[in-house]
Design a protein around this motif. Structure first.
Motif, PDB file in Angstrom:
ATOM      1  N   LYS A 283       0.841  -1.223   0.000  1.00  0.00           N
ATOM      2  CA  LYS A 283       0.000   0.000   0.000  1.00  0.00           C
ATOM      3  C   LYS A 283       0.866   1.259   0.000  1.00  0.00           C
ATOM      4  N   GLN A 285       3.973   1.364  -1.080  1.00  0.00           N
ATOM      5  CA  GLN A 285       4.655   1.413  -2.384  1.00  0.00           C
ATOM      6  C   GLN A 285       3.790   2.163  -3.399  1.00  0.00           C
ATOM      7  N   LYS A 286       2.499   1.808  -3.438  1.00  0.00           N
ATOM      8  CA  LYS A 286       1.594   2.425  -4.426  1.00  0.00           C
ATOM      9  C   LYS A 286       1.551   3.938  -4.264  1.00  0.00           C
ATOM     10  N   VAL A 287       1.523   4.378  -3.009  1.00  0.00           N
ATOM     11  CA  VAL A 287       1.489   5.820  -2.738  1.00  0.00           C
ATOM     12  C   VAL A 287       2.778   6.483  -3.225  1.00  0.00           C
ATOM     13  N   PHE A 289       4.998   5.360  -5.374  1.00  0.00           N
ATOM     14  CA  PHE A 289       5.210   5.227  -6.824  1.00  0.00           C
ATOM     15  C   PHE A 289       4.385   6.246  -7.616  1.00  0.00           C
ATOM     16  N   ARG A 290       3.348   6.808  -6.953  1.00  0.00           N
ATOM     17  CA  ARG A 290       2.502   7.795  -7.660  1.00  0.00           C
ATOM     18  C   ARG A 290       3.083   9.197  -7.606  1.00  0.00           C
ATOM     19  N   ILE A 291       4.044   9.419  -6.702  1.00  0.00           N
ATOM     20  CA  ILE A 291       4.617  10.760  -6.548  1.00  0.00           C
ATOM     21  C   ILE A 291       5.783  10.913  -7.523  1.00  0.00           C
ATOM     22  N   PRO A 292       5.660  11.777  -8.523  1.00  0.00           N
ATOM     23  CA  PRO A 292       6.662  11.884  -9.595  1.00  0.00           C
ATOM     24  C   PRO A 292       8.108  12.000  -9.111  1.00  0.00           C
ATOM     25  N   ASN A 295       9.135   8.741  -7.087  1.00  0.00           N
ATOM     26  CA  ASN A 295       8.985   7.501  -7.857  1.00  0.00           C
ATOM     27  C   ASN A 295      10.333   6.854  -8.208  1.00  0.00           C
ATOM     28  N   ASN A 331       8.089  -2.804 -13.215  1.00  0.00           N
ATOM     29  CA  ASN A 331       7.654  -1.467 -12.796  1.00  0.00           C
ATOM     30  C   ASN A 331       8.750  -0.725 -12.017  1.00  0.00           C
TER      31      ASN A 331
END
Length: 560
Positions: A283, A285-287, A289-292, A295, A331
């Protein structure tokens, strides 16, 4: 002696010893923390000295000589010395039980054994040692558990190099590779120097590989996957090899090697993934990975922590790896490519190409490989790496190779319009439920991607519905030992079971999942040396308990 080409791996050794004599070929760590570097010139010199000694023993022509030990620089030099003396190498898995080791030594009629790195902790030495024939001569390599035998270093120190080594032709028998044997006695697969080198010759058309590459050798060299992807490739392309010291130092060994090419099996890719998820939950990681801005930094940090930040091509093979896990690696910036091959074709069959991979498939046929799928759904392959046959077993050879020269793989497959091949299971793994419906276990097992699940075996022949036998990850087991809550794990695995069941046909839906007590390892015979499950051994082990578990009518069951 001048060698201008590389028609075999032995020629390759002398080729690089002449062109790059002072370049380090092998880096060997020792338990005391020291590291020994061996140049191409030094490797060739040791090989020629040992080959001279082997010649002096006047063994019958083309004698079989066994190699037993974990991966090391001297394992590879022993293999090469056996060939330079004109003999045939027979590698034994270091995790074999004593009975199987005795069978291989007897069946191959081994005249001598090269005994390498073993300590009796994470290998089968304590059992094997009691099954070695008393009259079998032994030469101990460095880190051998025996001191009462001839020692490699002593022999090399007192012996002059062989002036005229045997330089084999590609069609000569080079080695017997005894299959890891998920069922029955292992079979001796006969490979020539030509079938072995075909891997490297084909690889150069798929991957741009050169002397600047690096690899870490840690999967058993007795298996064709490591011998093809790592040993043969390093000799052919002339790049350096690094060896792992132990499981405990594996991360340090990776950091020391900084591999550019990396080959592993699904079990280890899962372990890497689970270790990262333990430190950085999915969870979170997903957050991130969304931040440019974060990331790339986070992904680079993950790869660096794994020791894979220099890898430009990573391979997975020997068993299926869930597409979700492959996507996760891709990814974070690691181009993980599924490949496929068998002991019978020296691992040279199918591969995904860099920049042209289709996740969930084993790619397309390698250069020079033909394939077809029979009406029954079995994949058949004709490869330049195809074996000469099974040692002392013409009947089995005829059984497994068709009249027009295709190997019956025993794998079920589907091939799409572009030639991408998806392995859907083993023909022999199919089983029928009590309702008469066929279940293919491998794709169902591959759907389990929960971080707390280490290995899954789908069983349930002649039962109303299949079920899943599960071993927990090391992290989950450690959590329980520290007083962690069983109920939490039970709830999570019940949700995982529901998710898996929502993705399969009605007759494939799992009645329940059993969390087993005993881990499945190579040592207890539940896994092959390439960490594939021995399905028949696992099913037999739990067969008596299955009816009771079905009667409980619970979704998640803990083995008592």
């Amino acid at each position: 002696m001048k060698v201008d080409d590389r028609p075999t791996t032995l020629h390759s050794l002398f080729y690089w010893a002449q062109r790059s004599p002072d370049m380090v070929y092998m880096n060997q760590p020792y338990p005391d923390g020291s590291v020994e570097e061996t140049t191409w010139k030094q490797a060739a010199d040791q090989v020629l000295r040992m080959a001279a000694h082997l010649r002096s023993l006047e063994l019958p022509e083309k004698s079989c000589i066994a190699i037993l030990g974990k991966n090391s620089d001297h394992w590879i030099m022993a293999d090469l010395a056996i060939w330079a003396a004109g003999h045939v190498s027979v590698p034994l898995y270091p995790t074999l039980n004593g009975d199987t080791a005795a069978y291989v030594l007897e069946h191959s009629e081994a005249k001598l054994m090269m005994l390498g790195k073993l300590d009796g902790t994470a290998d089968g030495w304590n059992d094997i040692r009691n099954h070695i024939p008393e009259d079998l001569p032994i030469i101990s390599l460095p880190m051998s558990p025996r001191r009462d035998t001839e020692q490699w270093k002593d022999i090399v120190a007192r012996t002059e190099p062989l002036a005229e080594p045997h330089l084999p032709s590609p069609d000569e028998l080079a080695t017997l590779v005894y299959t890891s044997g998920s069922t029955g006695r292992p079979k001796g697969v006969m490979h020539s120097f030509g079938t072995m080198i075909s891997v490297a010759e084909g690889l150069k058309e798929i991957f741009p590989v050169d002397q600047n590459d690096r690899m870490l050798s840690y999967l058993p060299l007795a298996h064709v996957a490591e011998r093809a992807a790592v040993q043969t490739s390093s000799l052919y392309f002339g790049f350096p090899l690094y060896f792992a010291n132990s499981l405990d130092t594996f991360q340090e060994d990776l950091q020391r090697a900084r591999p550019t090419l990396f080959f592993s099996v699904p079990r280890l890719w899962m372990k890497f993934y689970l270790a990262i998820c333990d430190k950085l939950p999915p969870k979170k990681q997903k957050v991130l990975f969304r931040i440019p801005l974060l990331n790339r930094v986070v992904k680079r940090k993950i790869l660096k922590q794994l020791g894979l930040d220099h890898v430009r091509a990573a391979l997975t093979g020997a068993a299926p790896l869930a597409p979700e896990i492959i996507h996760w690696y891709r990814n974070i910036g690691l181009e993980l490519l599924e490949v496929y091959g068998m002991s019978e074709n020296f691992g040279y069959s199918h591969a995904n190409r860099p920049g042209d991979a289709k996740v969930g498939t084993v790619g397309v046929p390698n250069p020079g490989v033909e394939h077809r799928v029979t009406d029954e759904g079995e994949l058949q392959v004709k490869s330049p790496g195809q074996m000469l046959g099974f040692y002392k077993n013409d009947e089995k050879t005829k059984e497994e190779i068709t009249e027009d020269g295709f190997l019956k793989t025993g794998d079920m497959a589907e091939v799409d319009a572009n030639g991408y091949t998806r392995i859907t299971g083993r023909v022999k793994d199919l089983f029928k439920t009590a309702k008469g419906k066929y279940v293919v276990p491998v794709p169902i097992e591959g759907r389990f991607t929960h971080p707390k699940v280490e290995v899954v075996c789908v069983a349930g022949a002649n039962q109303p519905q299949p079920c899943a036998l599960i071993t927990l990850s090391e992290e989950a087991q450690a959590e329980l030992q520290k007083g962690g809550d069983r109920a939490t794990i039970e709830k999570e695995l019940a949700e995982e079971l529901d998710r898996v069941n929502s993705e399969v046909e009605d007759h494939e839906k799992l009645a329940f999942a059993v969390i087993v007590k005993e881990p499945w390892t190579m040592e207890n015979g539940m896994l092959t040396p390439t960490m594939k499950i021995k399905r028949n051994v696992i099913e037999d082990h739990y067969a008596e308990r299955l009816p009771q578990w079905y009667d409980q009518k619970k979704k998640v069951i803990w083995e008592d």
